[in-house]
Design an enzyme around this catalytic site. Sequence first.
Site, PDB file in Angstrom:
ATOM      1  N   HIS A 105      -1.324  -2.651 -14.867  1.00 43.35           N
ATOM      2  CA  HIS A 105      -0.740  -1.558 -14.086  1.00 43.35           C
ATOM      3  C   HIS A 105      -0.596  -0.255 -14.887  1.00 43.35           C
ATOM      4  O   HIS A 105       0.399   0.464 -14.762  1.00 43.35           O
ATOM      5  CB  HIS A 105       0.614  -1.977 -13.504  1.00 43.35           C
ATOM      6  N   HIS A 179       3.356  -1.104  -4.841  1.00 47.26           N
ATOM      7  CA  HIS A 179       3.735  -2.441  -5.291  1.00 47.26           C
ATOM      8  C   HIS A 179       5.059  -2.915  -4.669  1.00 47.26           C
ATOM      9  O   HIS A 179       5.917  -3.477  -5.354  1.00 47.26           O
ATOM     10  CB  HIS A 179       3.818  -2.442  -6.821  1.00 47.26           C
ATOM     11  N   GLU A 314      -1.040  -5.742  -2.262  1.00 47.36           N
ATOM     12  CA  GLU A 314      -1.462  -4.552  -3.002  1.00 47.36           C
ATOM     13  C   GLU A 314      -2.890  -4.196  -2.586  1.00 47.36           C
ATOM     14  O   GLU A 314      -3.857  -4.780  -3.082  1.00 47.36           O
ATOM     15  CB  GLU A 314      -1.400  -4.818  -4.505  1.00 47.36           C
TER      16      GLU A 314
HETATM   17  C1  FUC Z   1       1.152  -8.144  -9.533  1.00 43.30           C
HETATM   18  C2  FUC Z   1       0.446  -9.252 -10.204  1.00 43.30           C
HETATM   19  C3  FUC Z   1       0.754  -9.469 -11.593  1.00 43.30           C
HETATM   20  C4  FUC Z   1       2.095  -9.075 -12.098  1.00 43.30           C
HETATM   21  C5  FUC Z   1       2.672  -7.890 -11.391  1.00 43.30           C
HETATM   22  C6  FUC Z   1       4.125  -7.672 -11.636  1.00 43.30           C
HETATM   23  O1  FUC Z   1       0.370  -7.029  -9.399  1.00 43.30           O
HETATM   24  O2  FUC Z   1      -0.953  -9.175 -10.042  1.00 43.30           O
HETATM   25  O3  FUC Z   1       0.417 -10.769 -11.975  1.00 43.30           O
HETATM   26  O4  FUC Z   1       2.979 -10.114 -12.090  1.00 43.30           O
HETATM   27  O5  FUC Z   1       2.410  -7.841 -10.066  1.00 43.30           O
END
Ligand code: FUC
Length: 352
Positions: A105, A179, A314
Amino acid sequence: MKFVESVYGVVNGRSVKSFTVETSRGMEFTCIEYGCIITEILFPDSNGLKENVVLGFDTIEEYIDHSPYFGCVIGRNAGRIGGSAFEIDGVTYHLTKNEGENNLHSGPTGFHNVIWDSEVVVRDTEISIIFSYMSPDGEGGFPGNLHVEVTYMINENNELLIQYQAQSDQKTIVNLTNHSYFNLSGNLKRTILDHELMLQSNEFLELDHSLIPTGEIISVEGTPFDFRKSKQIGKGIEEGHPQISLVGGGYDHPFLLTPLQKQNQMTLIDRESGRKLEVETVEPAVVFYSGNMLTDKFKIRGKQSQKYLGLCLETQKPPNMIKNPRFPSILLEKDQLYTTQTKFKFGLIKNS
Ligand code: FUC
């Protein structure tokens, strides 16, 4: 529609505003300038009880100290980049290693960790919060001065439309997503294991032990990854699969969305509360993460965090794709305009 602006907290001496939009049909949406984080979405259940359906905190300190990317915008690149390096036209760019050898990220200076500028546009039946940020050349290791805009538009149909735009003065890579962790039970009453998910995807990407796509595309047919007909997430996990064990007992995989189908792509349902969330995107993939790595090391508005307490959808281009020419490119040419959008529509099962 109602709109309220207030001060959420202070980061490095700069105050961070929060914005709350309320529709006349019962949805209440709050976001802040820090990380473009969606801190709260209240939505009534089938009895009219308004409760929160996303994971979030009440203080900025908690976001800074221990947030597993709750509600934020991820950028410049969503997901993992293997070896924390990539190449454009023969030049290698190095990113911060923040998960073993990989970059997750976009590292500590990612978009989730910066304060965005904001502007609000109020119309009769929709309100937009427009966040903008100028990411300087070299920030986090990425090339090019990148100007980014993220708009959260909330309308009277209880829809949240997220629009993204970006433009760079150098060739670079961009792959943005939001997210948010959803939990439709309301105020985190239950985990998401009994939520039902419909996901129009025929294929998902196999991951290696460090959760980087191997390049193999696997058909969902006959596997627990088949969500083409709505099914309980917990049931899928119980069915078992080496790829489910690999990611800690759940889902954390890029699913390729059925091309050309831009409606009815994803529906999440919680039967007990009667709540429903429909997601539509122009992106080719979605990383469905079932909260496998959520720990019990902190509280979320008084409730103990725990595995499976929320799930993320996502929407994005498949991660690590700068390294795999078989997938849509995440390269952005100098001066080219990057645009994308995803819509989240909240509702009740009985109205459908
Ligand atoms: C998501 C997952 C990851 C990670 C993150 C906080 O995007 O793909 O594994 O734990 O979140």
